[in-house]
Design an enzyme around this catalytic site. Structure first.
Site, PDB file in Angstrom:
ATOM      1  N   CYS A  55      -2.880   1.693  13.126  1.00 61.36           N
ATOM      2  CA  CYS A  55      -2.688   0.995  14.626  1.00 61.36           C
ATOM      3  C   CYS A  55      -2.299  -0.609  14.274  1.00 61.36           C
ATOM      4  O   CYS A  55      -2.524  -0.942  13.145  1.00 61.36           O
ATOM      5  CB  CYS A  55      -3.958   0.855  15.465  1.00 61.36           C
ATOM      6  SG  CYS A  55      -4.318   2.690  15.833  1.00 61.36           S
TER       7      CYS A  55
ATOM      8  N   ARG B 210       4.123  -0.624  10.955  1.00 59.33           N
ATOM      9  CA  ARG B 210       2.950   0.093  10.944  1.00 59.33           C
ATOM     10  C   ARG B 210       2.842   1.617  11.003  1.00 59.33           C
ATOM     11  O   ARG B 210       1.919   2.201  10.670  1.00 59.33           O
ATOM     12  CB  ARG B 210       1.829  -0.765  11.149  1.00 59.33           C
ATOM     13  CG  ARG B 210       1.464  -2.142  10.764  1.00 59.33           C
ATOM     14  CD  ARG B 210       0.547  -3.006  11.473  1.00 59.33           C
ATOM     15  NE  ARG B 210      -0.871  -2.426  11.402  1.00 59.33           N
ATOM     16  CZ  ARG B 210      -1.721  -3.045  10.805  1.00 59.33           C
ATOM     17  NH1 ARG B 210      -1.386  -3.948   9.783  1.00 59.33           N
ATOM     18  NH2 ARG B 210      -3.093  -2.494  10.671  1.00 59.33           N
TER      19      ARG B 210
ATOM     20  N   TRP C  90      -1.334   4.439  16.642  1.00 58.58           N
ATOM     21  CA  TRP C  90      -1.387   5.622  15.505  1.00 58.58           C
ATOM     22  C   TRP C  90      -2.486   6.638  15.919  1.00 58.58           C
ATOM     23  O   TRP C  90      -3.396   6.518  15.463  1.00 58.58           O
ATOM     24  CB  TRP C  90      -0.954   5.223  14.221  1.00 58.58           C
ATOM     25  CG  TRP C  90      -0.726   6.027  13.134  1.00 58.58           C
ATOM     26  CD1 TRP C  90       0.706   6.594  13.114  1.00 58.58           C
ATOM     27  CD2 TRP C  90      -1.432   7.001  12.286  1.00 58.58           C
ATOM     28  NE1 TRP C  90       0.884   7.702  12.111  1.00 58.58           N
ATOM     29  CE2 TRP C  90      -0.378   7.795  11.573  1.00 58.58           C
ATOM     30  CE3 TRP C  90      -2.681   6.989  11.727  1.00 58.58           C
ATOM     31  CZ2 TRP C  90      -0.710   8.707  10.556  1.00 58.58           C
ATOM     32  CZ3 TRP C  90      -2.917   7.904  10.584  1.00 58.58           C
ATOM     33  CH2 TRP C  90      -2.113   8.810  10.204  1.00 58.58           C
TER      34      TRP C  90
ATOM     35  N   ASN D 227      -8.457  -0.425  16.099  1.00 56.38           N
ATOM     36  CA  ASN D 227      -7.952   0.504  14.864  1.00 56.38           C
ATOM     37  C   ASN D 227      -9.225   0.868  13.927  1.00 56.38           C
ATOM     38  O   ASN D 227      -9.680   0.032  13.588  1.00 56.38           O
ATOM     39  CB  ASN D 227      -7.061  -0.728  14.150  1.00 56.38           C
ATOM     40  CG  ASN D 227      -6.246  -0.115  12.780  1.00 56.38           C
ATOM     41  OD1 ASN D 227      -6.278   1.127  12.688  1.00 56.38           O
ATOM     42  ND2 ASN D 227      -6.138  -0.821  11.699  1.00 56.38           N
ATOM     43  N   GLY D 228      -9.102   2.137  13.678  1.00 57.04           N
ATOM     44  CA  GLY D 228      -9.912   2.702  13.029  1.00 57.04           C
ATOM     45  C   GLY D 228     -10.601   3.953  13.666  1.00 57.04           C
ATOM     46  O   GLY D 228      -9.967   4.557  14.446  1.00 57.04           O
TER      47      GLY D 228
ATOM     48  N   GLU E  92       8.280  10.910  -7.496  1.00 55.12           N
ATOM     49  CA  GLU E  92       8.779   9.679  -6.474  1.00 55.12           C
ATOM     50  C   GLU E  92       9.904   9.902  -5.734  1.00 55.12           C
ATOM     51  O   GLU E  92      10.037   9.704  -4.634  1.00 55.12           O
ATOM     52  CB  GLU E  92       8.493   8.493  -7.339  1.00 55.12           C
ATOM     53  CG  GLU E  92       8.839   7.364  -6.504  1.00 55.12           C
ATOM     54  CD  GLU E  92       7.943   7.009  -5.220  1.00 55.12           C
ATOM     55  OE1 GLU E  92       6.960   7.788  -5.101  1.00 55.12           O
ATOM     56  OE2 GLU E  92       8.430   6.206  -4.338  1.00 55.12           O
TER      57      GLU E  92
ATOM     58  N   LYS F  35      10.275  10.294  -1.785  1.00 55.42           N
ATOM     59  CA  LYS F  35      11.224   9.394  -0.865  1.00 55.42           C
ATOM     60  C   LYS F  35      12.042  10.369   0.067  1.00 55.42           C
ATOM     61  O   LYS F  35      12.268   9.973   1.323  1.00 55.42           O
ATOM     62  CB  LYS F  35      11.933   8.499  -1.942  1.00 55.42           C
ATOM     63  CG  LYS F  35      11.416   7.408  -2.468  1.00 55.42           C
ATOM     64  CD  LYS F  35      11.054   6.268  -1.603  1.00 55.42           C
ATOM     65  CE  LYS F  35       9.511   5.832  -1.239  1.00 55.42           C
ATOM     66  NZ  LYS F  35       8.625   6.367  -1.814  1.00 55.42           N
TER      67      LYS F  35
ATOM     68  N   GLU G  14       9.896  12.107   2.870  1.00 54.50           N
ATOM     69  CA  GLU G  14       9.166  11.189   3.943  1.00 54.50           C
ATOM     70  C   GLU G  14      10.174  10.549   4.772  1.00 54.50           C
ATOM     71  O   GLU G  14       9.760  10.171   5.954  1.00 54.50           O
ATOM     72  CB  GLU G  14       7.979  10.317   3.126  1.00 54.50           C
ATOM     73  CG  GLU G  14       8.683   9.094   2.417  1.00 54.50           C
ATOM     74  CD  GLU G  14       7.733   8.017   2.123  1.00 54.50           C
ATOM     75  OE1 GLU G  14       6.668   7.864   2.783  1.00 54.50           O
ATOM     76  OE2 GLU G  14       7.866   7.556   0.921  1.00 54.50           O
TER      77      GLU G  14
ATOM     78  N   HIS H 261       8.389  28.240 -15.265  1.00 52.80           N
ATOM     79  CA  HIS H 261       7.118  28.978 -14.766  1.00 52.80           C
ATOM     80  C   HIS H 261       7.071  29.162 -13.384  1.00 52.80           C
ATOM     81  O   HIS H 261       6.222  29.235 -12.780  1.00 52.80           O
ATOM     82  CB  HIS H 261       6.042  28.229 -15.244  1.00 52.80           C
ATOM     83  CG  HIS H 261       5.973  27.916 -16.640  1.00 52.80           C
ATOM     84  ND1 HIS H 261       5.572  29.091 -17.786  1.00 52.80           N
ATOM     85  CD2 HIS H 261       6.297  26.788 -17.680  1.00 52.80           C
ATOM     86  CE1 HIS H 261       5.588  28.435 -18.858  1.00 52.80           C
ATOM     87  NE2 HIS H 261       6.087  27.177 -18.890  1.00 52.80           N
TER      88      HIS H 261
ATOM     89  N   LYS I 116       2.448   2.584   7.567  1.00 52.07           N
ATOM     90  CA  LYS I 116       2.647   1.928   6.456  1.00 52.07           C
ATOM     91  C   LYS I 116       1.513   2.022   5.440  1.00 52.07           C
ATOM     92  O   LYS I 116       1.526   1.891   4.291  1.00 52.07           O
ATOM     93  CB  LYS I 116       3.005   0.539   6.787  1.00 52.07           C
ATOM     94  CG  LYS I 116       3.558  -0.289   5.659  1.00 52.07           C
ATOM     95  CD  LYS I 116       4.545   0.308   4.866  1.00 52.07           C
ATOM     96  CE  LYS I 116       4.713  -0.263   3.261  1.00 52.07           C
ATOM     97  NZ  LYS I 116       5.410   0.212   2.202  1.00 52.07           N
TER      98      LYS I 116
HETATM   99  C1  AGP Z   1       4.950   6.072   0.265  1.00 50.01           C
HETATM  100  O1  AGP Z   1       6.675   5.839   0.158  1.00 50.01           O
HETATM  101  C2  AGP Z   1       4.149   6.094   1.175  1.00 50.01           C
HETATM  102  N1  AGP Z   1       4.308   5.140   2.329  1.00 50.01           N
HETATM  103  C3  AGP Z   1       2.683   6.368   0.938  1.00 50.01           C
HETATM  104  O2  AGP Z   1       2.783   7.560   0.072  1.00 50.01           O
HETATM  105  C4  AGP Z   1       1.982   5.143   0.275  1.00 50.01           C
HETATM  106  O3  AGP Z   1       2.548   5.275  -1.204  1.00 50.01           O
HETATM  107  C5  AGP Z   1       0.659   5.540   0.479  1.00 50.01           C
HETATM  108  O4  AGP Z   1       0.029   5.720   1.657  1.00 50.01           O
HETATM  109  C6  AGP Z   1      -0.276   4.675  -0.451  1.00 50.01           C
HETATM  110  O5  AGP Z   1      -0.282   3.485   0.276  1.00 50.01           O
HETATM  111  P1  AGP Z   1      -0.903   2.096  -0.452  1.00 50.01           P
HETATM  112  O6  AGP Z   1      -0.134   1.940  -1.699  1.00 50.01           O
HETATM  113  O7  AGP Z   1      -0.523   1.067   0.608  1.00 50.01           O
HETATM  114  O8  AGP Z   1      -2.311   2.365  -0.829  1.00 50.01           O
END
Ligand code: AGP
Length: 611
Positions: free
Chosen positions: A2, A27, A73, A99-100, A484, A488, A491, A507, A606
């Site tokens: 949030c 965010r 969120w 937020n939380g 990675e 990308k 997501e 395998h 984020k």
């Molecule tokens: C990566 O593209 C994502 N946004 C997500 O996996 C992110 O890396 C993960 O939530 C960890 O976030 P942080 O590095 O702020 O701890």
């Protein structure tokens, strides 16, 4: 996660708060709301974008010089207008944005319902608002007393801003586990989840700590703990610059941040590499450098992309320090009662410095006696405050939800750490140290060159924009890069993709090969090059489609693969920093062509500040 922005002063609070909410959109959120005070207090909410909220509140014509806004969120209760914040208490005396997660909300809710209090939403936040109201009315308390009492009863995490409609010359703010920062102005004050919406107004900030309660008036700040102990506010100077939080002509923050990587990596090692390249100085490690040098084991904890950086770090550390390294998902580590021995060093990697699982894992590791280092990008975030020492990545604000420059800057910090330790342990010679540093310093220029693959990546994106799945393969240093690249793509374009060690294909995943699914093989030149060529041959023998990431000028794979994206030659240790660039570009262009919300992908935040 949030977003919260509050203002108290003499300016037009409505436009200031709406503009602040727009800066917090990165965010991730699904609904938004605002409360404004002008004599009475009005609340406006919508299950949708901030733009829709802006239209709604502008149409009302209502404004004021105090107020607060929220982007939600959803955790408890679906994303709709009723569950959007601000949440209003049952008699309307308290208005809350949060937020939380209040973990004991259901017990409190049952207690309040047994006292005849009726709820309108499914949120834990409304429970807190009603608890404050109940204590306020029952005990004939001041707003501060009621809020303090309520916060001593709740368990869980909160970043809160609260309005009491009978004390409208102040905002109340409280923090436990979810960050809040006060912006200190002249005759006005701000409160927000992070500095992004504050920096254009003031650079003077106060970071709240857990269990802090702030009473924020336009010309006075009172700071206490929820145990009613007074605290002297510590005003800091923000490092963030306004220019760093706008797109500067790019269509998306993500593309801007992909192209910022040469500068970001330069900033990561700037001031740390000695001018004659004879050594590296990581000031943040100085305090515990001896115990890190003598570490018997290193455990890296992180989530998501940061975990991929950690996995790459494992390969680098073990090559140059010969210290055994384990890489753990923070969310797993925190719940499996891990074995921590004296002499273990834990490294926590986090772009935001606020990821709940990583924070919890740090606390557990420290409780078990480990020394914990942090690698973070956000100065003043929670993780740097929870660790024994650490190194900031200095990549600049990363606004796009999909992490790009944070990944490459994290790997850069891990490499520098490994080189420092390897040299101190006598494994890297002086000449070897200098050679590694010389190549490291050349990496920004090589990333610049790798970015020239952008047009080619767009061409490939046009071909594969409708693919339903993808497989990413790599070996050694390039296996974490394959993971990675897959993350990308999935997501931001919502295409299912998975990363695999290339040798693992036989395998199982080899059964997936068909004439439709693109297989991205990260195959830059290193000591497993011949093996990866065999993997490409296995794929081609089954009519699979290969997109190969190769070292520029590689003619062998160019003859075998269907498509190639080239990156400059470098040492295998740094190959991940270059090979990831075309993968970032490819996923970006596919997502754009698919009409996805690249900077705020659905369901993502984020920083995941809740479990
Ligand atoms: C990566 O593209 C994502 N946004 C997500 O996996 C992110 O890396 C993960 O939530 C960890 O976030 P942080 O590095 O702020 O701890």
């Amino acid at each position: 996660m949030c977003g919260i922005i509050g203002y108290i002063g003499s300016k037009d609070a409505r436009d200031l708060i709406i503009s602040g909410l727009k800066k917090l959109e990165y965010r991730g959120y699904d609904s938004a709301g605002i409360a404004l005070i002008n004599g009475d207090t009005k609340v406006f909410k919508c299950a949708g974008r901030v733009k829709e909220l802006e239209e709604k509140v502008n149409k009302s014509g209502f404004n004021g010089t105090t107020g607060m806004g929220h982007t939600r969120w959803a955790t408890h209760g679906e994303p709709n207008e009723t569950n959007a914040h601000p949440q209003v208490s049952y008699k309307g005396n308290f208005i809350v944005v949060h937020n939380g997660i209040i973990e004991n909300y259901s017990q409190i809710k049952k207690h309040l319902q047994s006292r005849g209090i009726v709820f309108s939403s499914q949120t834990d936040t409304e429970v807190l608002a009603n608890l404050i109201e109940h204590l306020y009315l029952e005990g004939d308390l001041s707003a501060e007393q009621a809020i303090t009492m309520a916060l001593n009863r709740v368990e869980g995490a909160y970043g809160l801003v609260i309005i009491c409609t009978s004390e409208t010359d102040r905002l109340f703010a409280a923090r436990k586990g979810s960050p809040l920062v006060i912006g200190v102005g002249d005759g006005e004050n701000f409160i927000a989840s992070d500095a992004t919406p504050i920096v254009e107004h003031t650079k003077r900030v106060i970071y709240l700590n857990d269990n802090d309660l702030a009473i924020i008036k336009k010309d006075e700040l009172i700071l206490r703990t929820i145990k009613a102990e007074s605290i002297k506010p510590e005003v800091k100077e923000l490092e963030l610059k306004l220019g760093e939080i706008d797109k500067e002509g790019y269509p998306h923050f993500m593309l801007k941040e992909i192209f910022e990587q040469p500068k970001a990596i330069h900033n990561t090692f700037r001031g740390r590499v000695l001018p004659d390249f004879s050594g590296i100085r990581l000031g943040g490690l100085h305090e515990i450098l001896d115990s890190v040098t003598e570490a018997e084991r290193i455990i890296i904890i992180a989530c998501g992309t940061s975990w991929h950086a950690g996995l790459l770090g494992e390969y680098i550390f073990e090559e140059y320090t010969r210290i055994p390294v384990e890489v753990e998902y923070a969310s797993e580590f925190r719940y499996r009662n891990p074995i921590i021995k004296k002499g273990d060093i834990v490294i926590a990697i986090s772009q935001s410095g606020e990821t709940a699982d990583t924070l919890a894992a740090i606390k557990l590791a420290r409780a078990k006696g480990a020394k914990v280092l942090g690698i973070c990008n956000v100065v003043g975030s929670s993780i740097p405050r929870e660790t024994d020492a650490g190194v900031y990545t200095h990549a600049g604000p990363e606004i796009g939800v999909a992490s790009t420059k944070a990944f490459t800057s994290q790997v850069t910090v891990l490499a520098m750490m490994a080189f420092v330790l390897g040299h101190r342990r006598g494994i890297i010679s002086d000449e070897g140290y200098k050679a590694l540093i010389t190549e490291l310093v050349a990496i920004p220029g090589k990333i610049e060159k790798a970015l020239e693959a952008n047009d080619k990546a767009l061409e490939l994106a046009k071909i594969f924009q409708n693919t339903r799945n993808a497989l990413y393969l790599g070996r050694g240093y390039l296996f974490p890069v394959a993971l990675e690249g897959a993350l990308k793509l999935k997501e931001i374009s919502y295409v299912h993709a998975e990363g695999y060690p290339a040798a693992e294909m036989k395998h199982g995943p080899i059964a997936l090969i068909d004439e439709n699914m693109p297989i991205v093989v990260v195959a830059t030149r290193d000591d497993t090059y011949d093996k990866i060529i065999s993997n490409i041959q296995e794929i081609k023998a089954r009519k699979g489609i290969v997109i190969a990431i190769v070292t520029e000028g590689d003619e062998i794979i160019a003859k075998m693969a269907d498509y190639v994206l080239e990156v400059p030659e470098t040492l295998p240790t740094f190959s991940g920093l270059l090979a990831v660039i075309p993968l970032q570009l490819l996923s970006y262009h596919i997502a754009v062509l698919r009409g996805c919300d690249v900077d705020q992908p659905r369901n993502l935040a984020k920083s995941v500040t809740v479990e």
